[in-house]
Design an enzyme around this catalytic site. Structure first.
Site, PDB file in Angstrom:
ATOM      1  N   GLU A  92       0.846  -1.185   0.000  1.00  0.00           N
ATOM      2  CA  GLU A  92       0.000   0.000   0.000  1.00  0.00           C
ATOM      3  C   GLU A  92       0.879   1.232   0.000  1.00  0.00           C
ATOM      4  O   GLU A  92       1.870   1.301   0.737  1.00  0.00           O
ATOM      5  CB  GLU A  92      -0.915  -0.010   1.228  1.00  0.00           C
ATOM      6  CG  GLU A  92      -2.031   1.017   1.154  1.00  0.00           C
ATOM      7  CD  GLU A  92      -3.146   0.693   2.143  1.00  0.00           C
ATOM      8  OE1 GLU A  92      -2.970  -0.277   2.908  1.00  0.00           O
ATOM      9  OE2 GLU A  92      -4.166   1.400   2.150  1.00  0.00           O
ATOM     10  N   ASP A 205      12.849   8.300  -9.899  1.00  0.00           N
ATOM     11  CA  ASP A 205      12.619   7.667  -8.599  1.00  0.00           C
ATOM     12  C   ASP A 205      13.254   6.282  -8.550  1.00  0.00           C
ATOM     13  O   ASP A 205      12.636   5.314  -8.110  1.00  0.00           O
ATOM     14  CB  ASP A 205      11.115   7.574  -8.314  1.00  0.00           C
ATOM     15  CG  ASP A 205      10.820   7.277  -6.844  1.00  0.00           C
ATOM     16  OD1 ASP A 205      11.707   7.523  -5.997  1.00  0.00           O
ATOM     17  OD2 ASP A 205       9.711   6.806  -6.546  1.00  0.00           O
TER      18      ASP A 205
END
EC number: 2.7.11.22
Length: 418
Positions: A92, A205
């Protein structure tokens, strides 16, 4: 801002979602046939599918037997939420939850990235950016977007399912990876970067959690939520990109005028981490400490070494004691046990001045990769390096993909929702 988000949401619905859903035929290499897998790997999947699951309002299998729910149906189509079943939650994140799932169309395992939308905000910009970029990227070392499902409540990206990520792989193999496996992983990482950089796209990233690893050893770039196309009319970018440990010094000092060198620095940090078994520059508190970790190794920059560095907002040389550059092999001891070309590639990727860093394309031609089979240099974009005869992962000291190993230590859960 709300009006802008709603406009973006409407535009996103028109972008490729209108009367068009991605099918496996469009995705190049699948042809509706699963890649061959070891017999024990198939057995593992079957055993996991037989595990009893509790009922849940969010569980499409709740209240029905697995045999009733899980069946291939000829009438199901791509773009339909009923075409996929959730099996288990993998992770999550800030705006999304990722589930392991299975397609009822053809039985393929998939990863379902579910983005729950708030009515007043619409679709997050990061999701719009990720989908628009991934729809145009078809490469063996980039996670494949199979399908997009858009409802009033959520937006779901259906990705190919990949067994683990590099962060978990390194946790299972502490102390550094097999040198040959590192070479294969780095070749694939640079191959993927060369592909996106050639299309003027920055990932922005890079970190081990965003590099997925299949049971064969295929490495795939994932999580393009922060990625950006350099062709977008924008002269500067946000400095708040890249997890701190993998952020280059120019960005740490406030530069917003960066290029592909941003990703190369992150890849260099990952290179060292695979070799050493620990992060290259593990800062803890803030940007100041992160810069201190870097300057301790490569020295504090000056105008003579890096023209223009004094113009960066966070350039504060007076905050640091003078540091001279060190030999990488003196800092990261495993480099002293390997040929010099290993250290040379790391040095070229971790150059202080971003303009001096090697490009992904040039890095693929570095002597470090000379021991790999020559056909690897001439593969089509969509072909895995493991299609070349003789290319395979060597056994690590603790092999997470061997049957005997799995019975002793289960694979750690995913720590990051990509």
């Amino acid at each position: 801002m709300q009006n802008l988000r709603h406009a973006a949401s409407e535009a996103f619905q028109r972008l490729g979602l209108k009367q068009r859903h991605l099918g496996y035929e469009e995705l190049g290499e699948l042809d509706g046939v699963e890649k061959p897998q070891p017999h024990w790997f198939h057995t593992l999947q079957v055993r996991r599918l037989r595990v009893q699951r509790g009922r849940s309002n969010s569980d499409p299998m709740g209240g029905k037997s697995f045999q009733q729910e899980f069946q291939w149906k000829t009438g199901l189509q791509f773009g339909n939420a009923t075409s996929y079943l959730n099996l288990e939650k993998l992770g999550e994140g800030t705006y999304a939850t990722v589930y392991k799932g299975i397609s009822r169309i053809n039985g393929h395992l998939v990863a379902l990235k579910v983005i729950h939308m708030k009515t007043e905000e619409g679709i997050p910009f990061t999701a719009i950016r990720e989908a628009s970029l991934l729809k145009g990227l078809k490469h063996a070392n980039i996670v494949l977007l199979h399908d997009i499902i858009h409802t009033r409540e959520s937006l779901t990206f259906v990705f190919e399912y990949v067994q683990t990520d590099l962060a978990q792989y390194m946790i299972q193999h502490p102390g550094g990876l097999h040198s040959y496996n590192i070479r294969l992983f780095m070749f694939q990482l640079l191959r993927g970067l060369s592909y996106i950089h050639g299309r003027r796209i920055l990932h922005r990233d890079l970190k081990p959690q965003n590099l997925l690893i299949s049971y064969l050893g295929e490495l795939k770039l994932a999580d393009f939520g922060l990625a950006r196309s350099k062709s977008i009319p924008c002269q500067t970018y946000s400095a708040e990109v890249v997890t701190l440990w993998y952020r280059p010094p120019d960005v740490l000092m406030g530069s917003t005028d960066y290029s592909t060198a941003l990703d190369i620095w992150g890849a260099g940090c990952i290179f060292i981490e695979m070799l050493q078994g620990s992060p290259a520059f593990p800062g803890v508190a803030d940007v100041f400490e992160q810069l201190l970790k870097i300057w301790t190794v490569i020295g504090v920059p000056t105008e003579e070494i890096w023209p223009g560095v004094s113009d960066l907002p966070n350039y504060k040389p007076e905050w640091f004691l003078p540091c001279k550059p060190q030999q990488f092999r003196d800092v990261w001891k495993r480099l002293s046990q390997l040929p010099y070309k290993t250290e040379d590639l790391a040095q070229q990727m971790l150059m202080m001045n971003p303009k001096d860093r090697i490009s992904a394309q040039d890095a693929l031609l570095h002597p470090y990769f000379n021991t790999l089979p020559p056909p690897l240099m001439h593969l089509r974009d969509t072909v895995s390096i493991f299609k070349v005869p003789g290319v395979r992962l060597e056994s690590e000291a603790r092999d997470i993909f061997s049957p005997s190993r799995r019975t002793k230590t289960p694979l750690a859960p995913l720590a990051k929702c990509w």
